[in-house]
Structures are given as C-alpha cells and as structure tokens.
Design a protein around this motif. Structure first.
Motif, short mmCIF file in Angstrom:
data_model
loop_
_atom_site.label_atom_id
_atom_site.label_comp_id
_atom_site.label_asym_id
_atom_site.label_seq_id
_atom_site.Cartn_x
_atom_site.Cartn_y
_atom_site.Cartn_z
N VAL A 1 62.98 98.56 29.48
CA VAL A 1 62.59 98.70 28.06
C VAL A 1 62.00 99.84 27.78
O VAL A 1 61.11 100.49 28.36
N ARG A 2 62.85 100.83 27.02
CA ARG A 2 62.41 102.28 26.66
C ARG A 2 61.96 102.66 25.38
O ARG A 2 62.95 102.54 24.47
N TYR A 3 60.61 102.66 25.21
CA TYR A 3 60.30 103.21 23.75
C TYR A 3 58.90 103.92 24.14
O TYR A 3 57.61 103.35 23.46
N PRO A 4 58.81 104.84 25.08
CA PRO A 4 57.59 105.39 25.40
C PRO A 4 56.55 105.57 24.15
O PRO A 4 55.27 105.70 24.65
N ASP B 1 59.46 101.09 30.67
CA ASP B 1 59.29 102.64 31.16
C ASP B 1 57.83 103.19 30.98
O ASP B 1 57.26 102.81 30.17
N GLY B 2 57.80 103.99 32.18
CA GLY B 2 56.32 104.38 32.67
C GLY B 2 55.26 103.35 32.83
O GLY B 2 55.47 102.33 33.38
N ILE C 1 55.76 94.06 36.12
CA ILE C 1 55.12 94.26 34.98
C ILE C 1 53.84 95.03 35.32
O ILE C 1 53.23 94.72 36.01
N ARG C 2 53.53 95.92 34.55
CA ARG C 2 52.24 96.90 34.55
C ARG C 2 51.78 97.22 33.35
O ARG C 2 52.55 96.93 32.16
N GLY C 3 50.67 97.67 32.90
CA GLY C 3 50.14 98.02 31.83
C GLY C 3 50.20 96.96 30.70
O GLY C 3 49.56 95.86 30.89
N ASN C 4 50.23 96.99 29.55
CA ASN C 4 50.26 96.34 28.44
C ASN C 4 51.52 95.44 28.41
O ASN C 4 52.79 95.88 28.42
#
Length: 280
Positions: free
Chosen positions: A18-21, A56-57, A105-108
C-alpha cells in the motif's frame, strides 16, 4: 503515481504494498479498485504460493483518504456505492484469494488498515504498531460488512471498544486478544516476515489453497460447520445450506490422486525434501 497498490512478483512470492506515503498509506477510492484487480490477478495465477502484504515506509495503513470524502459521502447513493462496491470489492478479493497472505504490520494500522489486516491469514507485527478505528470523531459509523469482518477477526468486544470509545490499542493487546500471529521488535520485523514467507513457500501450494477454501467455507456458514462436526455418513447428502460452501466441503477429498499429494507422501517415506510443483 504516488497513491497506488504496488504489486510485483519474485518467483513464487507476490509482494503487495500500500503506497501513499504523504498520507501514511491511507486508502484512496482508486486504490480500493486497484486492490481488487491485484488480488484477482494473484488468485488466477498458478505460479504464486504466498503473498507478503505491507505498507510503504514506517506505516501499514492509516485509514481512508479523508481528503476525498466530501466528494461522495454526503449523498446516500454515492456513499453506498463507495462502501458496497469500491471498498468491499477490494476486501472481498483479498478474502477470496486462496494464496496465503502474510501481513507485515508496522506503525499506524487504523480503520481501513485494520480491515486490510483482517483479510490476511498470518499477521506479523512490530511491537510499536497501533490499531484503531476512531471514525466516531469523523461523525460516521462503519459500514455493515466492514463491521462484520472486523467482528469476526478481532472479536465483538474489541470492535465495540474501537468504535464506541475510539480506543487506540497497541500490538501486545491485540496479540493477547488473538488478532495477531506474532509481535516482534520493530527492527526485526522485515527479517522475521521474510523468514516466515520462505518457510511457507516450501510447503505444498495446492494444500494451502484447499485449506483456505475450506476455512472460508466453514466459517461463512455456521450450519455447514455444524454439519462437518456432527453429520454421519448417512446424513452426508442432506445439505443444510446448499451453495458454494457445500460444494467446497463435498470436494474436500478430491485431491486424493493429485501429484502433490503423492509427492508429499513419497518424499517423507524416501526421507528427502518434497519437490512440489505449482499446479492447482
């Protein structure tokens, strides 16, 4: 294009990002449709044995792209179309995919992120990740099918906490409640996910797809689950809930003469690693 669902294949592994940084990988309306196309393509491929699904990221997915909402949320028919067509077609394509899906899964992991994670089979998580669906702050409820999906995977009490209190829960809490497969240190997640995928790639691909097919059928029809647990041989033809779920159960042993089945047994008896071919 900045906001999109990225897919690329590495031999038998599909990597989906999923990419929408700029928006912590929030899901835009177009991205839901891309999600459907990506997973329909994965499902139709006999070469793929596992999917690694990530954001992403530093984030998994922070929810929906709220900047789009004013363009469709204030009329009932466009709101319904968004949830019942755009969002659900993407989620349902993931749910219908018989290739095992591993979430990294990481972050939000908020709102739409929790829904995406709910469609994955194995959920690997960084210790610092955060989960929630605080849409009560935005003045709207969750759509019916989305609540049903989250309730099934997280449990009703956790969904109530997320929706009615707007609670944000940490990874250890969701691991304790059974939503996460494993929680690891943040800097170890990527290596752990890759090692998990490599183990899964070595397993029988036909068996994995058949297992997913049966798990989905049995969990989508409680009467069928009861039948599987209690029916006698004489009752086998008395289907309480006809349809594709029953067809999946009736075909549960059709793999008997398959090459994969024979190879797995032969390799064990011959004390050698199995060489499974990608044929389903």
């Amino acid at each position: 294009m900045t906001a999109h669902i990225e897919f690329h294949q590495e031999q038998a592994l599909a990597r989906v990002h999923v990419r929408y940084p700029e928006r912590f990988n929030a899901m835009s309306r177009a991205m839901w449709l891309e999600l459907r196309a990506v997973f329909e393509s994965i499902q139709s491929s006999n070469d793929l044995r596992c999917v690694l699904f990530s954001g992403d990221g530093p984030h998994f997915c922070a929810g929906g792209d709220i900047s789009e909402y004013a363009s469709f949320r204030f009329q009932e028919h466009t709101l319904r179309e968004f949830h019942e067509v755009d969002v659900w077609s993407g989620l349902n394509a993931m749910l219908a995919c018989e290739v095992p899906i591993v979430a990294e899964i990481r972050g939000n992991c908020m709102g739409a992120g929790v829904l995406l994670a709910s469609c994955c089979d194995i959920r690997l998580c960084a210790a610092s990740a955060k989960f929630g669906a605080p849409i009560g702050k935005l003045g709207f409820p969750m759509a019916p099918r989305e609540i049903a999906l989250m309730s099934r995977e997280l449990g009703v009490m956790t969904v109530r906490q997320m929706l009615l209190e707007a609670s944000v829960l940490d990874a250890p809490a969701l691991a304790q409640r059974g939503f996460l497969t494993r929680v690891v240190a943040d800097d170890a997640l990527a290596d752990h996910a890759l090692a998990t995928v490599q183990r899964m790639l070595a397993l029988a691909p036909q068996a994995a797809r058949l297992n997913k097919r049966l798990i989905r059928a049995l969990n989508s029809a409680p009467a069928l689950m009861d039948k599987a647990l209690t029916a006698t041989n004489n009752e086998a033809d008395q289907d309480p809930c006809p349809g594709p779920q029953v067809a999946a159960l009736d075909a549960a042993y059709a793999y008997a003469d398959s090459a994969e089945h024979r190879e797995g047994i032969a390799a064990f008896l011959e004390k050698r690693p199995p060489a499974f071919q990608a044929s389903v």
